[in-house]
Every structure is written in structure tokens, then in C-alpha cells.
Write an enzyme that holds these catalytic residues in place. Structure first.
Site, PDB file in Angstrom:
ATOM      1  N   ASP A  20       0.861  -1.166   0.000  1.00 45.59           N
ATOM      2  CA  ASP A  20       0.000   0.000   0.000  1.00 45.59           C
ATOM      3  C   ASP A  20       0.908   1.231   0.000  1.00 45.59           C
ATOM      4  O   ASP A  20       2.126   1.111   0.253  1.00 45.59           O
ATOM      5  CB  ASP A  20      -0.884  -0.043   1.253  1.00 45.59           C
ATOM      6  CG  ASP A  20      -1.693   1.218   1.447  1.00 45.59           C
ATOM      7  OD1 ASP A  20      -2.296   1.703   0.468  1.00 45.59           O
ATOM      8  OD2 ASP A  20      -1.717   1.737   2.582  1.00 45.59           O
ATOM      9  N   ASP A  22      -0.092   5.177   1.079  1.00 42.84           N
ATOM     10  CA  ASP A  22      -0.325   6.077   2.213  1.00 42.84           C
ATOM     11  C   ASP A  22      -0.399   5.277   3.516  1.00 42.84           C
ATOM     12  O   ASP A  22      -1.190   4.339   3.645  1.00 42.84           O
ATOM     13  CB  ASP A  22      -1.618   6.853   2.019  1.00 42.84           C
ATOM     14  CG  ASP A  22      -1.550   7.818   0.855  1.00 42.84           C
ATOM     15  OD1 ASP A  22      -1.527   9.029   1.079  1.00 42.84           O
ATOM     16  OD2 ASP A  22      -1.523   7.344  -0.299  1.00 42.84           O
ATOM     17  N   ASP A 197      -1.880  -0.574   5.833  1.00 46.20           N
ATOM     18  CA  ASP A 197      -2.139   0.011   7.150  1.00 46.20           C
ATOM     19  C   ASP A 197      -3.608   0.235   7.481  1.00 46.20           C
ATOM     20  O   ASP A 197      -3.948   0.563   8.615  1.00 46.20           O
ATOM     21  CB  ASP A 197      -1.431   1.365   7.255  1.00 46.20           C
ATOM     22  CG  ASP A 197      -2.144   2.446   6.452  1.00 46.20           C
ATOM     23  OD1 ASP A 197      -2.327   2.257   5.221  1.00 46.20           O
ATOM     24  OD2 ASP A 197      -2.558   3.454   7.040  1.00 46.20           O
TER      25      ASP A 197
END
Length: 260
Positions: A20, A22, A197
């Protein structure tokens, strides 16, 4: 998953890596346009690309990922899997009614006008309602997102995230694009490792777990990931350690997943 076992499994010649962006490769910022990848982590990612298959799986559009990662241009999936660039350079996108998307964006902007602190981000085929700068508007953002999904159930689905509610195309899934990558060269035949996240990454963790891979949650929060790293800085350190091929005993940053 045991800390040492998890790390012993990760080898550059047997695994394929999915990240991922961000909150995983870059720290979150007050506004999405302020996000950047630190130089040390960018350098480590570039080294990894030369030694193993790597792809980025993000809620951002591909054009933004390319800008943030330049000069790297990686196999990537953008807008939660709505668009994808394969390792061979083939571009794929969910087919959506452009006129309908323009109408939805217009209606969303009108609905957001009474709330100037609520940031509406258009991603072309998806929309994000950011309330990071106005936490008190969380319930407003959720209600707006829920209302629009109800109005356009054949087109949109709701994706909660960190201080954001996204309206993504129905059928878009980080898990499914990871599955698609794993069926193609150079990812096929390898073991997937996926770092993410946010709630949007849980679908990716689910697929990676089903494929016998290693899923790594970055930061706090309940997760189905099998391991955890506490921060973006920890991702940087873990990746540098992996590239240096340190002994298992020196790779001590991964923790079990599950509850934070």
C-alpha cells in the site's frame, strides 16, 4: 504467526512484494497532496525492484502513484483496484459510465458545500470524503457517503478508511488485484507479501493469507494480517534489513498480527 518464523519465510528469490502507499510507504499528512515517500525508503524500494517482483496497491490513482514514486514506474493498482497496470505495461480499468460519474461528483460537491472543512477528493472513478482536518464531521461524512451508496447501489460501494469515507466502484478490491497479479509473470509461482495500514487493505490480507503468503499490518488496529510493523519508519528498517539479508535473529521488528 511467530516473529522469527514470519521473517525466515521472506526471501528475495521466493517472494513477491505488494505495498500500500499512504500509511505504509509514506506517513499520512493533513491533506493527501502533502504526502511524500522518504528518500531512504524510496531507495530501498528501488533496490527491492531490482531483486524481486514488486507492485503497489493503493487507493490513489495510478497517475499520482507514478508522480510520488518517480522515476520508478511499477506494476500498480490504483483506486482500490479500479485500475491496474500489469508488469507487461498493459493498462486495465473497470468500465464505468463517465456521464454518471460526472453527475455523482456534481451532486456530491453540492452536498458538501455546507461543510467547507470536509474535503471532497475526486479520483475520476471514485470519491473520497476526508475529515482529517475536521474530526467533528465524521458522522456527516459517513451519512453523505451512505446516502450516495444508497442512491447508486449498482455503481458505488462504501470503503471506510483513516479519517476518510470513500465511494469506490462496486467490484473494486485490493484483494482481487493481488490475485490477478499473482496469476501473471513475474509474480506467478512466488509467495505474496503484502504490507498495508488501513481497512482498505484487509481484503488484500485475506487473499494473501489464503494464498499462503505473509500479510503485514502497519500501525495499530484490529486486523486479519498475520504480522505487524508499528510505523512507516519500521517498514523502512525492515526493508533495509531484508535487502541486507541479515540473519533471522537480527530481524526483530515484525510482531504478531491480530488485535493491536
Amino acid at each position: 504467526m511467530d516473529n522469527k518464523i514470519a521473517q525466515h519465510l521472506v526471501t528475495l528469490d521466493r517472494h513477491a512484494f505488494f505495498f500500500d502507499f499512504d500509511g505504509t510507504l509514506a506517513d499520512l499528512q493533513p491533506r493527501p497532496e502533502l504526502v511524500f515517500i522518504a528518500g531512504t525508503l524510496h531507495a530501498a524500494l528501488a533496490q527491492l525492484v531490482g531483486r524481486a517482483p514488486v507492485a503497489v496497491i493503493s487507493g490513489r490513482p495510478l497517475v499520482q502513484l507514478d508522480e510520488l514514486l518517480q522515476p520508478l514506474q511499477l506494476p500498480s493498482a490504483g483506486v482500490h483496484g479500479s485500475e491496474r497496470r500489469t508488469a507487461a505495461g498493459e493498462y486495465q480499468q473497470l468500465q464505468l459510465d463517465e456521464d454518471l460519474l460526472a453527475h455523482i461528483e456534481h451532486e456530491l460537491r453540492l452536498a458538501c458545500e455546507p461543510y467547507p472543512e470536509l474535503l471532497l477528493e475526486s479520483k475520476g472513478v471514485a470519491f473520497a470524503l476526508h475529515y482529517r482536518q475536521a474530526p467533528a464531521l465524521e458522522s456527516v461524512a459517513l451519512q453523505l457517503a451512505t446516502d450516495f451508496v444508497s442512491l447508486y447501489p449498482e455503481t458505488l460501494s462504501l470503503q471506510p478508511g483513516k479519517c476518510v469515507f470513500e465511494l469506490k466502484p462496486k467490484g473494486a478490491s485490493k484483494g482481487e488485484v493481488i490475485r490477478a497479479f499473482m496469476a501473471e509473470a513475474p509474480f506467478a509461482g512466488r509467495i505474496p507479501v503484502f504490507l498495508g495500514d488501513d481497512l482498505t487493505d484487509e481484503a488484500g490480507f485475506e487473499v494473501v493469507n489464503a494464498l499462503g503468503g505473509l500479510s503485514i499490518k502497519v500501525g495499530e488496529g484490529a486486523t486479519i494480517a498475520s504480522a505487524r510493523l508499528p510505523s512507516v519508519n519500521a517498514v523502512d528498517a525492515w526493508l533495509h534489513a531484508l535487502l541486507e539479508v541479515r540473519p533471522v535473529s537480527e530481524l526483530g521488528t515484525l510482531q504478531p498480527g491480530g488485535e493491536a
